[in-house]
Design an enzyme around this catalytic site. Structure first.
Site, mmCIF file in Angstrom:
data_model
loop_
_atom_site.group_PDB
_atom_site.id
_atom_site.type_symbol
_atom_site.label_atom_id
_atom_site.label_comp_id
_atom_site.label_asym_id
_atom_site.label_seq_id
_atom_site.Cartn_x
_atom_site.Cartn_y
_atom_site.Cartn_z
ATOM 1 N N HIS A 480 -9.239 -3.082 7.594
ATOM 2 C CA HIS A 480 -8.977 -2.893 6.170
ATOM 3 C C HIS A 480 -9.469 -1.511 5.708
ATOM 4 O O HIS A 480 -10.148 -1.405 4.689
ATOM 5 C CB HIS A 480 -9.691 -3.983 5.357
ATOM 6 C CG HIS A 480 -9.146 -5.351 5.599
ATOM 7 N ND1 HIS A 480 -9.877 -6.504 5.378
ATOM 8 C CD2 HIS A 480 -7.930 -5.770 6.034
ATOM 9 C CE1 HIS A 480 -9.133 -7.559 5.674
ATOM 10 N NE2 HIS A 480 -7.953 -7.137 6.079
HETATM 11 C C1 LIG Z 1 -3.582 -6.146 12.435
HETATM 12 C C2 LIG Z 1 -3.808 -6.104 10.956
HETATM 13 C C3 LIG Z 1 -3.955 -7.284 10.251
HETATM 14 C C4 LIG Z 1 -4.137 -7.257 8.884
HETATM 15 N N1 LIG Z 1 -4.168 -8.446 8.202
HETATM 16 C C5 LIG Z 1 -4.176 -8.444 6.853
HETATM 17 C C6 LIG Z 1 -4.053 -9.662 6.140
HETATM 18 O O1 LIG Z 1 -3.962 -10.746 6.724
HETATM 19 N N2 LIG Z 1 -4.034 -9.605 4.782
HETATM 20 C C7 LIG Z 1 -4.143 -8.422 4.099
HETATM 21 O O2 LIG Z 1 -4.151 -8.440 2.863
HETATM 22 N N3 LIG Z 1 -4.281 -7.246 4.763
HETATM 23 C C8 LIG Z 1 -4.256 -7.231 6.116
HETATM 24 N N4 LIG Z 1 -4.313 -6.039 6.791
HETATM 25 C C9 LIG Z 1 -4.428 -4.787 6.014
HETATM 26 C C10 LIG Z 1 -3.183 -4.423 5.178
HETATM 27 O O3 LIG Z 1 -2.007 -4.838 5.824
HETATM 28 C C11 LIG Z 1 -3.181 -2.927 4.882
HETATM 29 O O4 LIG Z 1 -4.338 -2.605 4.132
HETATM 30 C C12 LIG Z 1 -1.968 -2.464 4.079
HETATM 31 O O5 LIG Z 1 -0.781 -2.861 4.715
HETATM 32 C C13 LIG Z 1 -2.000 -0.937 3.917
HETATM 33 O O6 LIG Z 1 -0.847 -0.509 3.252
HETATM 34 P P1 LIG Z 1 -0.484 1.038 3.106
HETATM 35 O O7 LIG Z 1 0.740 1.106 2.266
HETATM 36 O O8 LIG Z 1 -1.680 1.767 2.670
HETATM 37 O O9 LIG Z 1 -0.186 1.543 4.579
HETATM 38 P P2 LIG Z 1 0.923 1.082 5.619
HETATM 39 O O10 LIG Z 1 1.456 -0.252 5.258
HETATM 40 O O11 LIG Z 1 0.331 1.268 6.958
HETATM 41 O O12 LIG Z 1 2.109 2.102 5.379
HETATM 42 C C14 LIG Z 1 2.123 3.441 5.810
HETATM 43 C C15 LIG Z 1 3.517 3.767 6.283
HETATM 44 O O13 LIG Z 1 3.660 5.157 6.398
HETATM 45 C C16 LIG Z 1 4.295 5.486 7.610
HETATM 46 N N5 LIG Z 1 3.879 6.832 7.946
HETATM 47 C C17 LIG Z 1 2.642 7.279 8.237
HETATM 48 N N6 LIG Z 1 2.644 8.612 8.447
HETATM 49 C C18 LIG Z 1 3.925 9.016 8.260
HETATM 50 C C19 LIG Z 1 4.581 10.266 8.322
HETATM 51 N N7 LIG Z 1 3.910 11.396 8.610
HETATM 52 N N8 LIG Z 1 5.911 10.328 8.080
HETATM 53 C C20 LIG Z 1 6.614 9.196 7.764
HETATM 54 N N9 LIG Z 1 6.044 7.982 7.709
HETATM 55 C C21 LIG Z 1 4.726 7.897 7.938
HETATM 56 C C22 LIG Z 1 3.813 4.407 8.557
HETATM 57 O O14 LIG Z 1 4.620 4.281 9.692
HETATM 58 C C23 LIG Z 1 3.824 3.184 7.656
HETATM 59 O O15 LIG Z 1 5.080 2.567 7.637
HETATM 60 C C24 LIG Z 1 -4.202 -6.020 8.183
HETATM 61 C C25 LIG Z 1 -4.097 -4.828 8.899
HETATM 62 C C26 LIG Z 1 -3.891 -4.854 10.267
HETATM 63 C C27 LIG Z 1 -3.756 -3.564 11.013
#
Ligand SMILES: Cc1cc2nc3c(=O)[nH]c(=O)nc-3n(C[C@H](O)[C@H](O)[C@H](O)COP(=O)(O)OP(=O)(O)OC[C@H]3O[C@@H](n4cnc5c(N)ncnc54)[C@H](O)[C@@H]3O)c2cc1C
Length: 545
Positions: A480
């Site tokens: 997280h």
């Molecule tokens: C294994 C695992 C289990 C988890 N379980 C839970 C759970 O049960 N419940 C919960 O609430 N949270 C859970 N989490 C945490 C939660 O899913 C994350 O905190 C949340 O998804 C983060 O969202 P975000 O939009 O910040 O990033 P992300 O969802 O990671 O989105 C970032 C996106 O940007 C893209 N990207 C990155 N760099 C570039 C670039 N240079 N160019 C183009 N695209 C790019 C990536 O490919 C990705 O698609 C878990 C995390 C993991 C890893």
């Protein structure tokens, strides 16, 4: 990095969103909703067509799968015997919401009140609650704290797990209050977990937001498109360079560039674009556009240790995974009726507790899972060859602060990730208290008959020193991570409370990286809340311009 000499012109848009994850899907859907703005989405990963993304139990198949996962690894952690922390992150439409554990949790209201107290005006619980509700389609229906009809399905467990009931009863015996809803503002207690599924299928943000939005003519989605640099001219973001099939493209933005690359991708893209700690940028030969020491600083994560138990009865997911016949039956049940163990994430119950009764709110989360595993690394997840269950004791408010920095000026190289876990005595003591509580729950009348043996850390672990050794040996990141493009009102903050990058016009960061402190709960729902609120702010600012 192979590029052509002249980047290909990918067009002009009102908004460009880089990263189509938990936040990016929601932002893109909201900005394109009116049909008025042309929106470009750039995602480094591919389409979310892999079958196991959508089957809730498929979670374990995504954990270390390069097809959908960045599979980062941290630098060695000094307080953890030099171990590195494996960091799965979704690299696919939906981002990490396409590979996560699907637990729906908002955190504690006081977490958001703290954000406001730290200068993030507008982010206290009362002001973020409407956005949690707007996003939500709560199976139990709408009420004062829940929404229905929103894009994100939130459901009770599709499968009834006998062991889950016994865990909750035992936790109540151990002194926790019963709590049927951890998301209504009252967090403490033990109860069932809800999921972001529709009881059959994972409800990633790609499913929730992007699927309905993709028909819109004003929304362009480019997959396998890796953003490599933000184009900043005269202190204004003007566009994005990105690589597609080894070819460099450039897209221009009339309005704003919205960086949604997640806790590792967002600071890395800013740094590659000259927005970061000046000294580090110069070291890699990157021209400094603005010296911003906060970019990549303040990495925070929950930290946890799992307690694994051999179960006396064959009623766990291990028993399905280890039996070809049960696996076949479960597969057929899912294919034919969308029912059975494949509809479950296995994390069916849990609780929130205080590691010290003097605290004003919980700092420990217990996750109860009806499986146990021998190994869970970047090589995959291997269940124990017998019935088992797991209680993870998670420290929700660690003092540790880490960083994300460049390892190379190559935009395709992984960044350096440092957590600095177990920075203080409190970090150790809270986790020890959490582990002791988890163990004591298994010794209560309701659960004890199901315990054949404590496998991890093992009954021989008794003294504080034993627990400390076990934490140092087995403790890991709870996946997280937040905070690397932190919003705030202080000079080190990367974004202001409207998520605008300080000193640069037309540029925002919208994802988990903007959180000033990690909320006491899982981070997907808070990230989606941020995206909903940010979308309103972006559209509001567009109307005012
Ligand atoms: C294994 C695992 C289990 C988890 N379980 C839970 C759970 O049960 N419940 C919960 O609430 N949270 C859970 N989490 C945490 C939660 O899913 C994350 O905190 C949340 O998804 C983060 O969202 P975000 O939009 O910040 O990033 P992300 O969802 O990671 O989105 C970032 C996106 O940007 C893209 N990207 C990155 N760099 C570039 C670039 N240079 N160019 C183009 N695209 C790019 C990536 O490919 C990705 O698609 C878990 C995390 C993991 C890893």
């Amino acid at each position: 990095m192979k590029t052509t000499a002249e980047p290909i012109n990918a067009g002009m848009f009102d908004y460009i969103v880089t990263g189509v994850g938990s936040a990016g899907c929601a932002v893109a859907a909201r900005l394109s909703e009116s049909g008025r703005y042309r929106v470009l989405l750039l995602e480094a990963g591919g389409k979310d067509s892999y079958w196991w993304i959508h089957v809730p139990i498929g979670y374990s198949r995504l954990f270390a799968n390069p097809r959908v996962n960045w599979m980062f690894e941290s630098e060695p952690e000094a307080e953890l015997e030099g171990r590195t922390m494996y960091q799965p992150r979704g690299k696919v439409l939906g981002g990490t919401s396409s590979i996560n554990g699907m637990v729906y949790m908002r955190g504690n209201p006081a977490d958001y009140d703290l954000w406001r107290q730290r200068g993030c005006e507008g982010w206290d619980w009362d002001r973020v609650l409407p956005y949690f509700k707007k996003a939500e389609d709560q199976e139990r229906g709408a009420d004062a704290t829940h929404g229905s009809g929103g894009p994100l399905r939130v459901s009770d467990q599709a499968v009834h797990w006998e062991l889950g009931d016994h865990f909750i009863a035992a936790a109540v015996e151990a002194g926790l209050p019963a709590n049927n809803d951890f998301n209504d503002g009252e967090q403490e207690g033990a109860g069932p977990f809800q999921n972001t599924t529709d009881r059959k299928e994972r409800w990633s943000t790609a499913t929730a937001y992007l699927r309905p939005a993709r028909r819109r003519a004003n929304l362009v989605v480019r997959t396998d498109a890796h953003a490599t640099r933000l184009i900043v001219e005269d202190d204004r973001a003007k566009g994005v360079e990105f690589l597609c099939d080894g070819v460099l493209n450039v897209a221009r933005a009339r309005g704003e560039v919205i960086v949604c690359g997640g806790v590792y991708g967002s600071p890395q893209l800013l740094q590659l674009s000259g927005l970061g700690p000046g000294e580090m940028l110069r070291e890699f030969g990157i021209p400094v556009v603005r010296d911003m020491p906060g970019v990549g600083a303040d990495l925070q994560d929950h930290f946890y240790v799992r307690l694994a138990f051999r179960c006396t009865k064959p009623i766990t997911l291990n028993d399905v995974a280890n039996s070809p016949v049960k696996k076949l039956v479960a597969g057929l049940q899912y294919m034919l009726f969308h029912k059975g163990p494949l509809t479950s994430n296995g994390i069916c119950a849990g609780g929130f507790a205080r590691s010290d009764p003097r605290l004003d709110r919980p700092d420990i989360q217990l996750n109860f899972s009806v499986w146990s595993f021998k190994e869970r690394t970047n090589r995959g997840v291997v269940p124990h060859p017998f019935p088992g269950f797991t209680i993870s004791a998670v420290h929700l408010r660690p003092d540790a602060r880490g960083s994300v920095t460049l390892k190379s000026p190559d935009p395709l190289a992984a960044p350096a990730i440092r957590f600095n876990f177990l920075r203080t005595q409190y970090d150790l003591e809270a986790l020890t208290a959490g582990m002791r509580l988890a163990r004591s729950i298994t010794q209560q009348g309701a659960l004890a008959p199901y315990v054949a043996e404590e496998l991890l850390p093992g009954a021989e672990v008794q003294s504080d020193a034993d627990f400390e050794a076990s934490i140092r040996k087995n403790g890991v990141s709870n996946l997280h991570p937040v905070g690397t493009c932190r919003m705030g009102a202080d000079p080190q903050a990367v974004c202001d409370p409207r998520l605008r990058v300080n000193g640069i016009l037309g540029l925002r960061v919208v994802d988990a990286s903007v959180m000033p402190t990690v909320p006491a709960g899982n981070t997907n729902a808070p990230t989606i809340m941020i995206a909903e609120k940010a979308s309103d702010m972006i559209l509001e600012d567009a109307r005012a311009a």
